[in-house]
Design a protein around this motif. Sequence first.
Motif, PDB file in Angstrom:
ATOM      1  N   SER A   1      10.511  13.021 -10.384  1.00 39.22           N
ATOM      2  CA  SER A   1      11.695  13.082 -11.251  1.00 39.22           C
ATOM      3  C   SER A   1      12.611  14.228 -10.867  1.00 39.22           C
ATOM      4  O   SER A   1      12.187  15.225 -10.294  1.00 39.22           O
ATOM      5  CB  SER A   1      11.277  13.216 -12.712  1.00 39.22           C
ATOM      6  N   LYS A   2      13.880  14.054 -11.222  1.00 42.72           N
ATOM      7  CA  LYS A   2      14.876  15.099 -10.994  1.00 42.72           C
ATOM      8  C   LYS A   2      14.985  15.944 -12.253  1.00 42.72           C
ATOM      9  O   LYS A   2      14.829  15.444 -13.365  1.00 42.72           O
ATOM     10  CB  LYS A   2      16.205  14.492 -10.570  1.00 42.72           C
ATOM     11  N   SER A   3      15.269  17.196 -12.064  1.00 39.51           N
ATOM     12  CA  SER A   3      15.463  18.116 -13.175  1.00 39.51           C
ATOM     13  C   SER A   3      16.673  17.685 -14.005  1.00 39.51           C
ATOM     14  O   SER A   3      17.598  17.054 -13.498  1.00 39.51           O
ATOM     15  CB  SER A   3      15.689  19.527 -12.630  1.00 39.51           C
TER      16      SER A   3
ATOM     17  N   GLU B   1      15.519  20.410  -7.445  1.00 41.86           N
ATOM     18  CA  GLU B   1      14.072  20.268  -7.573  1.00 41.86           C
ATOM     19  C   GLU B   1      13.671  18.822  -7.866  1.00 41.86           C
ATOM     20  O   GLU B   1      14.360  18.101  -8.590  1.00 41.86           O
ATOM     21  CB  GLU B   1      13.532  21.169  -8.681  1.00 41.86           C
ATOM     22  N   ILE B   2      12.548  18.420  -7.291  1.00 42.84           N
ATOM     23  CA  ILE B   2      11.899  17.153  -7.593  1.00 42.84           C
ATOM     24  C   ILE B   2      10.554  17.503  -8.194  1.00 42.84           C
ATOM     25  O   ILE B   2       9.722  18.157  -7.549  1.00 42.84           O
ATOM     26  CB  ILE B   2      11.698  16.296  -6.328  1.00 42.84           C
ATOM     27  N   GLU B   3      10.350  17.107  -9.440  1.00 40.64           N
ATOM     28  CA  GLU B   3       9.091  17.390 -10.131  1.00 40.64           C
ATOM     29  C   GLU B   3       8.122  16.249  -9.849  1.00 40.64           C
ATOM     30  O   GLU B   3       8.475  15.074  -9.938  1.00 40.64           O
ATOM     31  CB  GLU B   3       9.337  17.549 -11.623  1.00 40.64           C
ATOM     32  N   ILE B   4       6.877  16.596  -9.512  1.00 41.70           N
ATOM     33  CA  ILE B   4       5.864  15.607  -9.159  1.00 41.70           C
ATOM     34  C   ILE B   4       4.699  15.739 -10.132  1.00 41.70           C
ATOM     35  O   ILE B   4       4.217  16.841 -10.393  1.00 41.70           O
ATOM     36  CB  ILE B   4       5.397  15.794  -7.703  1.00 41.70           C
ATOM     37  N   PHE B   5       4.284  14.602 -10.663  1.00 42.07           N
ATOM     38  CA  PHE B   5       3.169  14.562 -11.600  1.00 42.07           C
ATOM     39  C   PHE B   5       2.284  13.388 -11.226  1.00 42.07           C
ATOM     40  O   PHE B   5       2.787  12.310 -10.932  1.00 42.07           O
ATOM     41  CB  PHE B   5       3.688  14.382 -13.031  1.00 42.07           C
ATOM     42  N   LYS B   6       0.974  13.600 -11.229  1.00 45.75           N
ATOM     43  CA  LYS B   6       0.067  12.474 -11.046  1.00 45.75           C
ATOM     44  C   LYS B   6      -0.984  12.508 -12.143  1.00 45.75           C
ATOM     45  O   LYS B   6      -1.453  13.569 -12.535  1.00 45.75           O
ATOM     46  CB  LYS B   6      -0.545  12.430  -9.651  1.00 45.75           C
TER      47      LYS B   6
ATOM     48  N   HIS C   1       0.831  -1.206   0.000  1.00 47.42           N
ATOM     49  CA  HIS C   1       0.000   0.000   0.000  1.00 47.42           C
ATOM     50  C   HIS C   1       0.865   1.256   0.000  1.00 47.42           C
ATOM     51  O   HIS C   1       1.689   1.446   0.895  1.00 47.42           O
ATOM     52  CB  HIS C   1      -0.924   0.014   1.219  1.00 47.42           C
ATOM     53  N   PHE C   2       0.655   2.065  -1.006  1.00 51.23           N
ATOM     54  CA  PHE C   2       1.275   3.385  -1.096  1.00 51.23           C
ATOM     55  C   PHE C   2       0.327   4.311  -0.343  1.00 51.23           C
ATOM     56  O   PHE C   2      -0.703   4.715  -0.863  1.00 51.23           O
ATOM     57  CB  PHE C   2       1.421   3.763  -2.572  1.00 51.23           C
ATOM     58  N   LYS C   3       0.652   4.603   0.900  1.00 48.50           N
ATOM     59  CA  LYS C   3      -0.247   5.356   1.761  1.00 48.50           C
ATOM     60  C   LYS C   3      -0.338   6.838   1.381  1.00 48.50           C
ATOM     61  O   LYS C   3      -1.423   7.399   1.289  1.00 48.50           O
ATOM     62  CB  LYS C   3       0.195   5.229   3.215  1.00 48.50           C
ATOM     63  N   GLN C   4       0.855   7.452   1.169  1.00 44.07           N
ATOM     64  CA  GLN C   4       0.869   8.897   0.936  1.00 44.07           C
ATOM     65  C   GLN C   4       2.264   9.334   0.537  1.00 44.07           C
ATOM     66  O   GLN C   4       3.216   8.567   0.615  1.00 44.07           O
ATOM     67  CB  GLN C   4       0.476   9.639   2.213  1.00 44.07           C
ATOM     68  N   TYR C   5       2.350  10.587   0.133  1.00 39.84           N
ATOM     69  CA  TYR C   5       3.653  11.226   0.025  1.00 39.84           C
ATOM     70  C   TYR C   5       3.555  12.591   0.683  1.00 39.84           C
ATOM     71  O   TYR C   5       2.468  13.162   0.812  1.00 39.84           O
ATOM     72  CB  TYR C   5       4.183  11.287  -1.413  1.00 39.84           C
ATOM     73  N   LYS C   6       4.690  13.083   1.140  1.00 34.79           N
ATOM     74  CA  LYS C   6       4.725  14.333   1.913  1.00 34.79           C
ATOM     75  C   LYS C   6       5.848  15.206   1.374  1.00 34.79           C
ATOM     76  O   LYS C   6       6.980  14.742   1.200  1.00 34.79           O
ATOM     77  CB  LYS C   6       4.971  13.991   3.384  1.00 34.79           C
TER      78      LYS C   6
ATOM     79  N   VAL D   1       4.559  25.832  -5.276  1.00 37.12           N
ATOM     80  CA  VAL D   1       4.485  27.278  -5.452  1.00 37.12           C
ATOM     81  C   VAL D   1       4.856  27.556  -6.907  1.00 37.12           C
ATOM     82  O   VAL D   1       6.012  27.350  -7.295  1.00 37.12           O
ATOM     83  CB  VAL D   1       5.452  28.020  -4.502  1.00 37.12           C
ATOM     84  N   TYR D   2       3.915  27.935  -7.698  1.00 39.53           N
ATOM     85  CA  TYR D   2       4.076  28.258  -9.120  1.00 39.53           C
ATOM     86  C   TYR D   2       4.256  27.035 -10.023  1.00 39.53           C
ATOM     87  O   TYR D   2       3.829  27.033 -11.157  1.00 39.53           O
ATOM     88  CB  TYR D   2       5.227  29.253  -9.371  1.00 39.53           C
ATOM     89  N   THR D   3       4.965  26.012  -9.575  1.00 33.07           N
ATOM     90  CA  THR D   3       5.188  24.829 -10.398  1.00 33.07           C
ATOM     91  C   THR D   3       4.901  23.575  -9.575  1.00 33.07           C
ATOM     92  O   THR D   3       4.736  23.654  -8.363  1.00 33.07           O
ATOM     93  CB  THR D   3       6.649  24.744 -10.898  1.00 33.07           C
ATOM     94  N   ASN D   4       4.886  22.435 -10.227  1.00 34.27           N
ATOM     95  CA  ASN D   4       4.653  21.171  -9.527  1.00 34.27           C
ATOM     96  C   ASN D   4       5.979  20.536  -9.104  1.00 34.27           C
ATOM     97  O   ASN D   4       6.221  19.359  -9.318  1.00 34.27           O
ATOM     98  CB  ASN D   4       3.856  20.215 -10.415  1.00 34.27           C
ATOM     99  N   SER D   5       6.828  21.349  -8.485  1.00 29.65           N
ATOM    100  CA  SER D   5       8.111  20.833  -8.014  1.00 29.65           C
ATOM    101  C   SER D   5       8.361  21.277  -6.576  1.00 29.65           C
ATOM    102  O   SER D   5       7.799  22.273  -6.113  1.00 29.65           O
ATOM    103  CB  SER D   5       9.253  21.282  -8.925  1.00 29.65           C
ATOM    104  N   VAL D   6       9.207  20.488  -5.907  1.00 28.87           N
ATOM    105  CA  VAL D   6       9.577  20.777  -4.525  1.00 28.87           C
ATOM    106  C   VAL D   6      11.096  20.675  -4.426  1.00 28.87           C
ATOM    107  O   VAL D   6      11.743  20.071  -5.273  1.00 28.87           O
ATOM    108  CB  VAL D   6       8.892  19.802  -3.538  1.00 28.87           C
TER     109      VAL D   6
END
Length: 185
Positions: A137-139, A146-151, A20-25, A30-35
Amino acid sequence: MIKTDMRFNQELIKTFIGKHFKQYKCDPFVYTNSVSQICGIYIEDEVYALKNVQQAVDYFGTQDDIAVFSLDKSEESEIRSCYEDTAQVITPVKEVIKSITLVNEHQMISKDGSQEYDVWLTRGMIIKTDSREYSFSKSTVPFSEEIEIFKGDDALLQYEDGSDFLEGWDDGIEPHVEQKIVVIE
């Protein structure tokens, strides 16, 4: 020849299938889908730190700070923002992992026809559940943390082919890049 392997551990990834993939944190978008630097991946009762943090690395003949993408078992207390006073956001998933796709990149540098560098890295990881895919993914910018997140669906289409690695080298340097997709079910 200098060889470097910065790919994710496939044996670790195999243990995620059927769990089970419970969650990500992570930090809020902010402005883009990256952290920046870290995203916590929660699989059943385990916590994994997905990091993209600068480290001193031999970057094709120069010692430089390059963001190294990694996935390691961690503790909840380690999943925190690199910025002060930033509350992270939990994104619930609550689904079973069907497969994981690793997007690996093989970067090679030759000089005067002789290969001098052979570098493997993981560019991204796509976790597939029954309802969607979650891509981390990494830039392609070597120093970017940055780590780009897409779902959604068809996450692999979000990835570049690595051709920007071929740009900007001095005369006499011959870069080559290949992308290798590894599907773990």
